[in-house]
Motif scaffolding. Structure first.
Motif, PDB file in Angstrom:
ATOM      1  N   GLY A  36      43.298  30.867  36.004  1.00 35.73           N
ATOM      2  CA  GLY A  36      44.086  31.126  34.810  1.00 35.73           C
ATOM      3  C   GLY A  36      44.064  32.592  34.445  1.00 35.73           C
ATOM      4  N   ALA A  37      44.473  32.894  33.215  1.00 37.97           N
ATOM      5  CA  ALA A  37      44.578  34.277  32.773  1.00 37.97           C
ATOM      6  C   ALA A  37      43.213  34.835  32.412  1.00 37.97           C
ATOM      7  CB  ALA A  37      45.506  34.369  31.572  1.00 37.97           C
ATOM      8  N   THR A  38      43.152  36.157  32.330  1.00 37.49           N
ATOM      9  CA  THR A  38      41.895  36.826  32.027  1.00 37.49           C
ATOM     10  C   THR A  38      41.959  37.525  30.691  1.00 37.49           C
ATOM     11  OG1 THR A  38      42.613  38.835  33.138  1.00 37.49           O
ATOM     12  CG2 THR A  38      41.478  37.212  34.482  1.00 37.49           C
ATOM     13  N   THR A  86      36.690  51.764  32.048  1.00 35.44           N
ATOM     14  CA  THR A  86      37.627  50.687  31.727  1.00 35.44           C
ATOM     15  C   THR A  86      37.045  49.383  32.257  1.00 35.44           C
ATOM     16  OG1 THR A  86      39.468  52.240  31.994  1.00 35.44           O
ATOM     17  CG2 THR A  86      40.007  49.882  31.984  1.00 35.44           C
ATOM     18  N   THR A  87      37.128  48.325  31.457  1.00 33.42           N
ATOM     19  CA  THR A  87      36.597  47.027  31.889  1.00 33.42           C
ATOM     20  C   THR A  87      37.664  45.954  31.783  1.00 33.42           C
ATOM     21  OG1 THR A  87      34.327  47.580  31.237  1.00 33.42           O
ATOM     22  CG2 THR A  87      34.857  45.245  31.497  1.00 33.42           C
ATOM     23  N   LEU A  88      37.826  45.206  32.869  1.00 35.22           N
ATOM     24  CA  LEU A  88      38.698  44.039  32.920  1.00 35.22           C
ATOM     25  C   LEU A  88      37.860  42.815  33.247  1.00 35.22           C
ATOM     26  CD1 LEU A  88      41.447  45.542  35.255  1.00 35.22           C
ATOM     27  CD2 LEU A  88      41.653  45.265  32.789  1.00 35.22           C
ATOM     28  N   GLN A  89      38.452  41.627  33.082  1.00 31.62           N
ATOM     29  CA  GLN A  89      37.836  40.405  33.577  1.00 31.62           C
ATOM     30  C   GLN A  89      38.558  40.002  34.856  1.00 31.62           C
ATOM     31  OE1 GLN A  89      35.078  38.730  32.301  1.00 31.62           O
ATOM     32  NE2 GLN A  89      34.891  40.582  31.066  1.00 31.62           N
ATOM     33  N   LEU A  90      37.829  39.990  35.948  1.00 27.51           N
ATOM     34  CA  LEU A  90      38.421  39.690  37.242  1.00 27.51           C
ATOM     35  C   LEU A  90      38.399  38.181  37.478  1.00 27.51           C
ATOM     36  CD1 LEU A  90      39.551  41.194  39.759  1.00 27.51           C
ATOM     37  CD2 LEU A  90      37.270  40.962  40.756  1.00 27.51           C
ATOM     38  N   PRO A  91      39.559  37.560  37.699  1.00 31.05           N
ATOM     39  CA  PRO A  91      39.606  36.112  37.902  1.00 31.05           C
ATOM     40  C   PRO A  91      39.352  35.746  39.360  1.00 31.05           C
ATOM     41  CG  PRO A  91      41.816  36.966  37.915  1.00 31.05           C
ATOM     42  CD  PRO A  91      40.903  38.152  37.663  1.00 31.05           C
ATOM     43  N   TYR A  92      39.183  34.456  39.614  1.00 28.96           N
ATOM     44  CA  TYR A  92      39.107  33.985  40.995  1.00 28.96           C
ATOM     45  C   TYR A  92      40.418  34.333  41.709  1.00 28.96           C
ATOM     46  CZ  TYR A  92      34.983  30.942  40.294  1.00 28.96           C
ATOM     47  OH  TYR A  92      33.718  30.442  40.064  1.00 28.96           O
ATOM     48  N   MET A  93      40.315  35.055  42.783  1.00 34.45           N
ATOM     49  CA  MET A  93      41.458  35.396  43.615  1.00 34.45           C
ATOM     50  C   MET A  93      40.951  36.208  44.795  1.00 34.45           C
ATOM     51  SD  MET A  93      43.243  38.516  41.405  1.00 34.45           S
ATOM     52  CE  MET A  93      44.325  39.041  42.738  1.00 34.45           C
ATOM     53  N   SER A  94      41.817  36.454  45.755  1.00 29.34           N
ATOM     54  CA  SER A  94      41.534  37.348  46.859  1.00 29.34           C
ATOM     55  C   SER A  94      42.599  38.422  46.890  1.00 29.34           C
ATOM     56  CB  SER A  94      41.556  36.601  48.195  1.00 29.34           C
ATOM     57  OG  SER A  94      40.482  35.710  48.308  1.00 29.34           O
ATOM     58  N   GLY A  95      42.211  39.628  47.216  1.00 32.39           N
ATOM     59  CA  GLY A  95      43.223  40.664  47.284  1.00 32.39           C
ATOM     60  C   GLY A  95      42.660  42.053  47.335  1.00 32.39           C
ATOM     61  N   ARG A  96      43.406  42.949  46.730  1.00 33.54           N
ATOM     62  CA  ARG A  96      43.063  44.359  46.754  1.00 33.54           C
ATOM     63  C   ARG A  96      43.099  44.957  45.355  1.00 33.54           C
ATOM     64  NH1 ARG A  96      46.196  46.851  52.124  1.00 33.54           N
ATOM     65  NH2 ARG A  96      44.486  46.406  53.552  1.00 33.54           N
ATOM     66  N   ILE A  97      42.233  45.932  45.147  1.00 36.50           N
ATOM     67  CA  ILE A  97      42.274  46.769  43.953  1.00 36.50           C
ATOM     68  C   ILE A  97      42.733  48.139  44.414  1.00 36.50           C
ATOM     69  CG2 ILE A  97      41.001  47.695  41.994  1.00 36.50           C
ATOM     70  CD1 ILE A  97      38.889  45.491  42.506  1.00 36.50           C
ATOM     71  N   TYR A  98      43.979  48.465  44.102  1.00 37.50           N
ATOM     72  CA  TYR A  98      44.530  49.753  44.472  1.00 37.50           C
ATOM     73  C   TYR A  98      44.260  50.774  43.375  1.00 37.50           C
ATOM     74  CZ  TYR A  98      47.285  48.173  48.496  1.00 37.50           C
ATOM     75  OH  TYR A  98      47.679  47.692  49.727  1.00 37.50           O
ATOM     76  N   THR A  99      44.003  52.002  43.779  1.00 30.79           N
ATOM     77  CA  THR A  99      43.932  53.131  42.862  1.00 30.79           C
ATOM     78  C   THR A  99      45.047  54.098  43.242  1.00 30.79           C
ATOM     79  OG1 THR A  99      42.403  54.367  44.275  1.00 30.79           O
ATOM     80  CG2 THR A  99      41.439  52.890  42.638  1.00 30.79           C
ATOM     81  N   ALA A 100      45.796  54.556  42.241  1.00 28.85           N
ATOM     82  CA  ALA A 100      46.858  55.538  42.460  1.00 28.85           C
ATOM     83  C   ALA A 100      46.568  56.741  41.579  1.00 28.85           C
ATOM     84  CB  ALA A 100      48.214  54.941  42.131  1.00 28.85           C
TER      85      ALA A 100
END
Length: 395
Positions: free
Chosen positions: A29-31, A110-124
């Motif tokens: 669900g959402a974070t 900066t703080t987020l809540q990371l949900p269950y998922m697979s993927g990438r965290i991109y930085t630009a």
């Protein structure tokens, strides 16, 4: 052991395609909203993800984060409000691209809540990335990922990089990666049953990576100004790297093992191989054989060296691929080689991966897809994770 390859599968190979990625994990669900966002989102189970900008080269206001991947049923992204949302074609704006950017807090972390998922965290850094929502072969919405090694890619001029992860009920599995390219120094700290850190570069190592790759015979054109160094496999497709680079090394190994045994030990036992009729054939827990790999096969760990998750052929292919990239296959008749002092000692070696490993504080890097063989990848995992921190380290 769970590895980046078994969890993230074809992520690196498929990142530039319209079909996007299909990864492990399941939705929760959402974070919660991002710290300092001033906006609200629906709360959901998750783990704190701290984003730290210690780059010294870019202010928080010039850095954007993208969290994209798959929740097990569909491709998703995390919004600036901290919600987990499916990718939708309607997300493309007037310019034809989505804007999934998450800004950093005005100051500090900066703080987020990371949900269950697979993927990438991109930085630009210095500009936003352009992810295009497209329709995949099954009619589902997917993302065309940045491909910094393609000069015509809309993100080619943007300084960017990423870390990879799978977070599910089993724990957190994550890594920094240079499998496709290297640009932004990133480090991961995972706190749970214990505290682990990987990916941290030595002081001044970003510049040294650029200079070391530029100086290596045959690798110099992989350095793209001060933007990035692209992996030699991608250099094949753009004419920046020789398509037959590893051919003499492969020929040497095939010749050597026509007259002596090669043993490969995996979790299921020991395989004994000899070359006959142009094939490297093994007996042991299972009879398997390999045609001579091409340079493309070696660099992409694919083709004749493709490693299915079957417990037998796959692990042997991974060991062979690692030995060729590290130039230990001919000199070490018992594989995998576990002494890093023996790696990258031949003229025909993966000098790109060599430079990446020399640059990190712990000697670990994902310079090629089989770099997890014998535990030399910048990969960490924890079955009881509490929080994760991604740091943009000094340039």
């Amino acid at each position: 052991m769970i590895t980046r390859r078994s969890l993230l599968g074809g992520l690196a190979a498929g990142a530039a395609t319209a079909s996007g990625i299909a990864l492990a994990g399941r939705a929760t669900g959402a974070t919660a909203p991002a710290a300092g966002s001033g906006r609200t989102g629906r709360a959901a189970a998750g783990m704190p993800l701290h984003l730290v900008n210690n780059s010294g080269a870019y202010a928080n206001s010039s850095v954007w984060i993208y969290i994209v991947g798959n929740d097990g049923t569909q491709q998703v992204h995390v919004t600036p409000e901290g919600e987990l949302k499916p990718v939708a074609l309607a997300d493309n704006g007037p310019d034809g691209f989505t804007d999934y950017a998450i800004p950093l807090a005005a100051a500090g972390n900066t703080t987020l809540q990371l949900p269950y998922m697979s993927g990438r965290i991109y930085t630009a850094l210095g500009g936003k990335l352009k992810f295009k929502a497209v329709q995949d072969g099954n009619g589902k919405a997917a993302l065309a990922y940045p491909a910094g090694w393609v000069s015509g890619d809309p993100n080619y001029d943007v300084l960017h990089d990423c870390a990879e992860f799978t977070y599910n009920s089993g724990g957190m599995y994550c890594n920094t990666t240079m499998v496709d390219m290297f640009s932004v120094p990133l480090a991961i700290k995972l706190t749970g049953a214990k505290e682990q850190i990987t990916g941290t570069l030595k002081d001044g190592a970003r510049a040294k990576i650029f200079s070391d790759v530029r100086a290596a015979d045959g690798f110099g054109r992989l350095v793209i100004d001060d933007k990035r160094v692209i992996a030699p496999g991608h250099g094949l497709d753009s004419g920046l790297f020789a398509k037959d680079y590893f051919a003499p090394a492969v020929d040497e190994a095939w010749s050597a093992y026509a007259g002596k045994d090669l043993t490969v030990t995996t979790d299921v036992g020991t395989f004994t191989g000899r070359v006959s009729g142009g094939k490297l054939s093994f007996t042991g827990p299972k009879t398997i054989s390999f045609d001579k790999p091409s340079t493309r096969d070696v660099l992409f760990c694919d083709g004749t060296l493709a490693a299915p998750n079957d417990g037998t052929l796959g692990p042997v292919a991974a060991v062979l691929g690692a030995a060729l990239n590290r130039s230990t296959l001919t000199s070490q008749a018992h594989q995998p080689t576990t002494d890093p002092a023996a790696f990258y000692q031949q003229r025909l070696t993966n000098h790109y991966a060599r430079a990446m490993h020399a640059a990190t504080q712990d000697g670990k890097a994902y310079g090629f897809a089989f770099d997890d063989v014998a535990g030399f990848a910048s990969y960490i995992e924890d079955g009881a994770p509490k929080e994760i921190t991604l740091t943009l380290t000094p340039f």
